[in-house]
Write an enzyme that holds these catalytic residues in place. Structure first.
Site, PDB file in Angstrom:
ATOM      1  N   HIS A   1     -27.366 -22.703 -46.739  1.00  0.00           N
ATOM      2  CA  HIS A   1     -27.298 -23.702 -45.666  1.00  0.00           C
ATOM      3  C   HIS A   1     -26.586 -24.979 -46.149  1.00  0.00           C
ATOM      4  O   HIS A   1     -27.150 -26.076 -46.107  1.00  0.00           O
ATOM      5  CB  HIS A   1     -28.694 -24.023 -45.133  1.00  0.00           C
ATOM      6  CG  HIS A   1     -28.670 -24.530 -43.718  1.00  0.00           C
ATOM      7  ND1 HIS A   1     -29.646 -24.242 -42.801  1.00  0.00           N
ATOM      8  CD2 HIS A   1     -27.767 -25.304 -43.057  1.00  0.00           C
ATOM      9  CE1 HIS A   1     -29.358 -24.833 -41.653  1.00  0.00           C
ATOM     10  NE2 HIS A   1     -28.215 -25.484 -41.779  1.00  0.00           N
TER      11      HIS A   1
ATOM     12  N   MET B   1     -18.292 -22.731 -28.421  1.00  0.00           N
ATOM     13  CA  MET B   1     -17.023 -23.447 -28.636  1.00  0.00           C
ATOM     14  C   MET B   1     -17.209 -24.941 -28.425  1.00  0.00           C
ATOM     15  O   MET B   1     -16.511 -25.583 -27.645  1.00  0.00           O
ATOM     16  CB  MET B   1     -15.978 -22.861 -27.676  1.00  0.00           C
ATOM     17  CG  MET B   1     -14.553 -23.168 -28.042  1.00  0.00           C
ATOM     18  SD  MET B   1     -14.083 -22.547 -29.661  1.00  0.00           S
ATOM     19  CE  MET B   1     -12.321 -22.299 -29.366  1.00  0.00           C
ATOM     20  N   GLY B   2     -18.175 -25.503 -29.156  1.00  0.00           N
ATOM     21  CA  GLY B   2     -18.350 -26.962 -29.165  1.00  0.00           C
ATOM     22  C   GLY B   2     -17.388 -27.560 -30.184  1.00  0.00           C
ATOM     23  O   GLY B   2     -16.355 -26.976 -30.518  1.00  0.00           O
ATOM     24  N   ARG B   3     -17.788 -28.726 -30.711  1.00  0.00           N
ATOM     25  CA  ARG B   3     -16.897 -29.433 -31.641  1.00  0.00           C
ATOM     26  C   ARG B   3     -16.563 -28.591 -32.863  1.00  0.00           C
ATOM     27  O   ARG B   3     -15.403 -28.517 -33.284  1.00  0.00           O
ATOM     28  CB  ARG B   3     -17.562 -30.741 -32.099  1.00  0.00           C
ATOM     29  CG  ARG B   3     -17.624 -31.785 -31.015  1.00  0.00           C
ATOM     30  CD  ARG B   3     -18.535 -32.917 -31.446  1.00  0.00           C
ATOM     31  NE  ARG B   3     -19.903 -32.508 -31.260  1.00  0.00           N
ATOM     32  CZ  ARG B   3     -20.823 -33.213 -30.606  1.00  0.00           C
ATOM     33  NH1 ARG B   3     -20.512 -34.379 -30.112  1.00  0.00           N
ATOM     34  NH2 ARG B   3     -22.051 -32.769 -30.462  1.00  0.00           N
ATOM     35  N   ILE B   4     -17.589 -27.939 -33.453  1.00  0.00           N
ATOM     36  CA  ILE B   4     -17.337 -27.188 -34.691  1.00  0.00           C
ATOM     37  C   ILE B   4     -16.543 -25.919 -34.384  1.00  0.00           C
ATOM     38  O   ILE B   4     -15.592 -25.578 -35.096  1.00  0.00           O
ATOM     39  CB  ILE B   4     -18.663 -26.870 -35.418  1.00  0.00           C
ATOM     40  CG1 ILE B   4     -19.363 -28.174 -35.798  1.00  0.00           C
ATOM     41  CG2 ILE B   4     -18.408 -26.018 -36.673  1.00  0.00           C
ATOM     42  CD1 ILE B   4     -20.791 -28.017 -36.334  1.00  0.00           C
TER      43      ILE B   4
ATOM     44  N   GLU C   1     -35.548 -19.577 -43.690  1.00  0.00           N
ATOM     45  CA  GLU C   1     -35.139 -20.393 -44.846  1.00  0.00           C
ATOM     46  C   GLU C   1     -36.342 -21.141 -45.418  1.00  0.00           C
ATOM     47  O   GLU C   1     -37.174 -21.602 -44.644  1.00  0.00           O
ATOM     48  CB  GLU C   1     -34.085 -21.417 -44.400  1.00  0.00           C
ATOM     49  CG  GLU C   1     -32.810 -20.764 -43.965  1.00  0.00           C
ATOM     50  CD  GLU C   1     -31.804 -21.762 -43.386  1.00  0.00           C
ATOM     51  OE1 GLU C   1     -32.019 -22.980 -43.511  1.00  0.00           O
ATOM     52  OE2 GLU C   1     -30.817 -21.312 -42.802  1.00  0.00           O
TER      53      GLU C   1
ATOM     54  N   ALA D   1     -23.226 -25.782 -45.157  1.00  0.00           N
ATOM     55  CA  ALA D   1     -21.933 -25.917 -44.456  1.00  0.00           C
ATOM     56  C   ALA D   1     -21.462 -27.366 -44.366  1.00  0.00           C
ATOM     57  O   ALA D   1     -20.263 -27.631 -44.456  1.00  0.00           O
ATOM     58  CB  ALA D   1     -22.007 -25.285 -43.072  1.00  0.00           C
TER      59      ALA D   1
ATOM     60  N   ARG E   1     -27.425 -21.063 -36.872  1.00  0.00           N
ATOM     61  CA  ARG E   1     -28.833 -20.964 -37.268  1.00  0.00           C
ATOM     62  C   ARG E   1     -29.164 -19.487 -37.456  1.00  0.00           C
ATOM     63  O   ARG E   1     -28.678 -18.619 -36.707  1.00  0.00           O
ATOM     64  CB  ARG E   1     -29.757 -21.554 -36.191  1.00  0.00           C
ATOM     65  CG  ARG E   1     -29.758 -23.069 -36.107  1.00  0.00           C
ATOM     66  CD  ARG E   1     -30.392 -23.728 -37.334  1.00  0.00           C
ATOM     67  NE  ARG E   1     -30.436 -25.184 -37.234  1.00  0.00           N
ATOM     68  CZ  ARG E   1     -29.500 -26.010 -37.694  1.00  0.00           C
ATOM     69  NH1 ARG E   1     -28.428 -25.540 -38.299  1.00  0.00           N
ATOM     70  NH2 ARG E   1     -29.651 -27.323 -37.576  1.00  0.00           N
TER      71      ARG E   1
HETATM   72  C1  GLV Z   1     -26.957 -28.327 -40.204  1.00  0.00           C
HETATM   73  O1  GLV Z   1     -27.295 -27.211 -40.106  1.00  0.00           O
HETATM   74  C2  GLV Z   1     -26.846 -29.200 -39.089  1.00  0.00           C
HETATM   75  O2  GLV Z   1     -27.291 -28.842 -37.983  1.00  0.00           O
HETATM   76  O3  GLV Z   1     -26.318 -30.307 -39.262  1.00  0.00           O
END
Ligand code: GLV
Length: 331
Positions: free
Chosen positions: A288, A156-159, A270, A290, A241
């Site tokens: 990958h 539960m960090g920023r993202i 990947e 996002a 990840r």
């Molecule tokens: C992408 O995966 C990032 O860590 O910015």
């Protein structure tokens, strides 16, 4: 005109960011786009004072053997598991990443993946494109509810918090989370998010989203045992990840029907994707991407470039991962 400081740019990057870098540095770029071989990457690093990497470019003491020239490494990603940070710190190399500028864009894709797998969008689109749609059926691609369902967020960090905001405020979802430390109660109140144990998170979530940083300590943190604890018919979404999930255990759970579906933006090896995952109808997959809106990727590239420029011309960086190295240098 040749400049005295040399930086390498590991992969293709926005031309305008290269132009900015060239105003300050001699730039060794890789606009051809073929990843450097380990040997040529190591050689390139020997000749550079700074480097701009992506999350696919490794940096560690082995690659830098005997290199005393490299001073700063700017990763164009928030995740930095491609860096061996303790080794870079010991070598006196300042490392930076690109937090904040990608938070909302990454959360958008996390939410899009959640919706796409719950509502079986890739699967139904393939069916339509293959010309198989011949009539209406009452249970045609019937999926799972998003609004009003329970979202579990691991990390539960920023993202994670940006995902929680979308889920609770936008879709009336119940948001549960697990994190190393609970959030301040005021933040929990604003996000309408409740801290629970890891086991409770697995057991109660209709949709479980992984948003935690990767390190070897959390390798395969979601394996067969954890998946078995998840609700029958629930969904697993990963925007962090690939190494966080045991992909074979996930394939088993989709084959047995225990999980309703999965959505993955990241993979363990990947750009190779486990063939067992490719064979599953109930997985939505993106390569990958996002953080990949043009605006955000440009902001990430510029922030990485700012870190290099500030390091060499101001003796500071904007988003340090090992600020102690800078402190040591200025003492
Ligand atoms: C992408 O995966 C990032 O860590 O910015």
């Amino acid at each position: 005109m040749s400049k005295s400081i040399t930086v390498a740019v590991a992969r293709p990057i926005f031309p305008e960011v290269l132009v900015r870098l060239r105003e300050h540095f001699t730039v060794v770029d890789n606009q051809g786009g073929q990843p450097w071989s380990t040997q040529s990457w190591a050689q390139c690093l020997q000749a550079c004072d700074g480097v701009l990497t992506t999350m696919a470019d490794p940096l560690n003491a082995g690659l830098l053997a005997g290199n005393t020239r490299l001073k700063v490494a700017a990763n164009m990603a928030v995740g930095f598991n491609n860096f061996n940070l303790p080794e870079l710190t010991a070598l006196g190399i300042v490392a930076t990443n690109t937090p904040d500028v990608l938070t909302e864009t990454t959360a958008d894709l996390g939410f899009a993946l959640l919706m796409a797998c719950a509502r079986r969008m890739s699967e139904s689109e393939r069916y339509l494109r293959e010309g198989l749609w011949s009539s209406w059926r009452y249970d045609f691609f019937a999926g799972a509810e998003v609004h009003g369902s329970t979202l579990g967020i691991l990390g539960m960090g920023r993202i994670g918090q940006a995902v929680a905001k979308r889920a609770s405020l936008g879709f009336g979802m119940q948001v549960l989370y697990h994190n190393r430390h609970p959030l301040p109660s005021e933040t929990e109140r604003v996000l309408k998010a409740q801290f629970v144990s890891r086991d409770e998170l697995l057991e109660r979530a209709d949709h479980l989203m992984l948003v935690l940083p990767y390190s070897p300590d959390v390798h395969h943190t979601i394996g067969a045992q954890e998946i078995a604890r998840m609700k029958a018919g629930s969904h697993l979404i990963n925007i962090a990840r690939g190494g966080l999930i045991d992909e074979n255990a996930l394939a088993d759970a989709l084959e047995s029907g225990h999980l309703g579906g999965a959505a993955l933006d990241v993979f363990e090896n990947e750009p190779q994707v486990n063939p067992r995952l490719l064979a599953q109808k109930r997985i939505v997959m993106t390569p990958h991407t996002a953080s990949s809106s043009l605006k955000t990727r440009l902001a990430m590239a510029n922030l990485a470039a700012d870190n290099l420029i500030d390091f060499f011309f101001k003796g500071s960086v904007r988003t340090p991962l090992n600020a102690e190295v800078l402190t040591r240098q200025t003492q």
